[in-house]
Design a protein around this motif. Structure first.
Motif, mmCIF file in Angstrom:
data_model
loop_
_atom_site.group_PDB
_atom_site.id
_atom_site.type_symbol
_atom_site.label_atom_id
_atom_site.label_comp_id
_atom_site.label_asym_id
_atom_site.label_seq_id
_atom_site.Cartn_x
_atom_site.Cartn_y
_atom_site.Cartn_z
ATOM 1 N N ASN A 102 0.811 -1.199 0.000
ATOM 2 C CA ASN A 102 0.000 0.000 0.000
ATOM 3 C C ASN A 102 0.855 1.264 0.000
ATOM 4 O O ASN A 102 1.972 1.294 0.506
ATOM 5 N N THR A 103 0.273 2.329 -0.550
ATOM 6 C CA THR A 103 0.925 3.619 -0.629
ATOM 7 C C THR A 103 0.505 4.482 0.556
ATOM 8 O O THR A 103 -0.660 4.468 0.947
ATOM 9 N N TYR A 104 1.442 5.233 1.113
ATOM 10 C CA TYR A 104 1.100 6.170 2.192
ATOM 11 C C TYR A 104 0.255 7.290 1.610
ATOM 12 O O TYR A 104 0.614 7.905 0.593
ATOM 13 N N LEU A 105 -0.862 7.590 2.230
ATOM 14 C CA LEU A 105 -1.792 8.576 1.699
ATOM 15 C C LEU A 105 -1.493 9.971 2.240
ATOM 16 O O LEU A 105 -1.399 10.170 3.453
ATOM 17 N N GLY A 106 -1.370 10.923 1.317
ATOM 18 C CA GLY A 106 -1.199 12.316 1.716
ATOM 19 C C GLY A 106 0.215 12.649 2.140
ATOM 20 O O GLY A 106 1.170 11.939 1.834
ATOM 21 N N ARG A 107 0.332 13.757 2.880
ATOM 22 C CA ARG A 107 1.632 14.231 3.346
ATOM 23 C C ARG A 107 1.854 13.837 4.793
ATOM 24 O O ARG A 107 0.939 13.870 5.613
ATOM 25 N N ARG A 108 3.089 13.501 5.102
ATOM 26 C CA ARG A 108 3.411 13.039 6.451
ATOM 27 C C ARG A 108 3.482 14.179 7.464
ATOM 28 O O ARG A 108 3.471 13.945 8.672
#
Length: 254
Positions: free
Chosen positions: A210-216
């Motif tokens: 899975n891809t990390y969603l949005g900005r950290r």
């Protein structure tokens, strides 16, 4: 004609060799620049060709959100009584303005099979419509957000970045939430999901696709999912359907 082209190549190669021998390297810069332009056009053409092969629009959402009713309104232009199914529905949808055809695929919303359904059809996705029941979104927000989070963080979906439309359905009913309120509810819930899922992965040292969603560095917002474009619209798929916004969106992505 082939011989003529070969002669042109020979002439250019001789010219390049003489220029290098004479210390004139500017011609090399010109050739490199032209090569970069040609390569850019080639890559863009291949990507565009690959996108044009994807003509599918996936219709997703929880059970009873109105997915199949939307599908029948778009395909058959009429209101049909629908029932929950474990099999997908698919049919061709023609955009009235351009005559272009899209393949609409209505996928079952049952939790135990929806990941399997997504995996089997996501490579076709030119676009995704995620249908939400606006009348019950408040009490079902956790399950809705979980499903949408799974779709958006899917590695393949993220790489293709198809446009996604969140269709806030059943606006004809009383006490429904509007699109802006639903967007805010989803962003808050998905921000919580992102925190818990990231923590779980760190605790178990697990890896996923899975891809990390949005900005950290800040709370989750749909605007941070670029280049994927997320739109929210209000609609009703009942007998007196109000699906113009969905039809306009389909015409835009066709």
């Amino acid at each position: 004609m082939a011989a003529s082209a070969k002669n042109h190549v020979v002439v250019w190669m001789n010219y390049l060799q003489k220029s290098v021998e004479m210390g004139d390297y500017s011609v090399i810069g010109v050739i490199v620049a032209v090569s970069v332009v040609l390569l850019t056009f080639l890559v863009f053409g291949l990507l565009r060709q690959r996108q044009n092969k994807r003509r599918g629009v996936l219709i997703l959402g929880n059970c009873d959100a109105g997915k199949t009713l939307l599908y029948t309104q778009l395909i058959y232009k009429k209101h049909n009584q629908t029932f929950s199914s474990i099999s997908p529905n698919s049919g061709n949808y023609t955009v009235a303005e351009s005559g272009k055809t899209l393949r609409l695929v209505d996928l079952p919303g049952h939790e135990r099979i929806r990941q399997q359904m997504l995996d089997g059809h996501k490579d076709l996705a030119r676009g995704v419509i995620f249908v939400i029941d606006s009348s019950s979104v408040q009490k079902e927000i956790k399950d809705i957000a979980e499903y949408l989070y799974t779709v958006l963080s899917d590695n393949r979906i993220s790489n293709m970045s198809p446009p996604l439309l969140v269709a806030c359905n059943k606006q004809d009913m009383s006490f429904t939430k509007g699109a802006k309120v639903i967007q805010a509810l989803l962003e808050k819930e998905m921000n919580t999901l992102r925190i818990t899922k990231s923590a779980a992965l760190q605790d178990t040292s697990a890896s996923n696709n899975n891809t990390y969603l949005g900005r950290r560095d800040r709370d989750f917002t749909f605007n941070d999912l670029k280049p994927m474009k997320i739109d929210f619209v209000e609609c009703s798929c009942q007998e007196k359907a109000d699906i113009n916004a969905i039809q306009d969106w389909l015409a835009k992505i066709a």
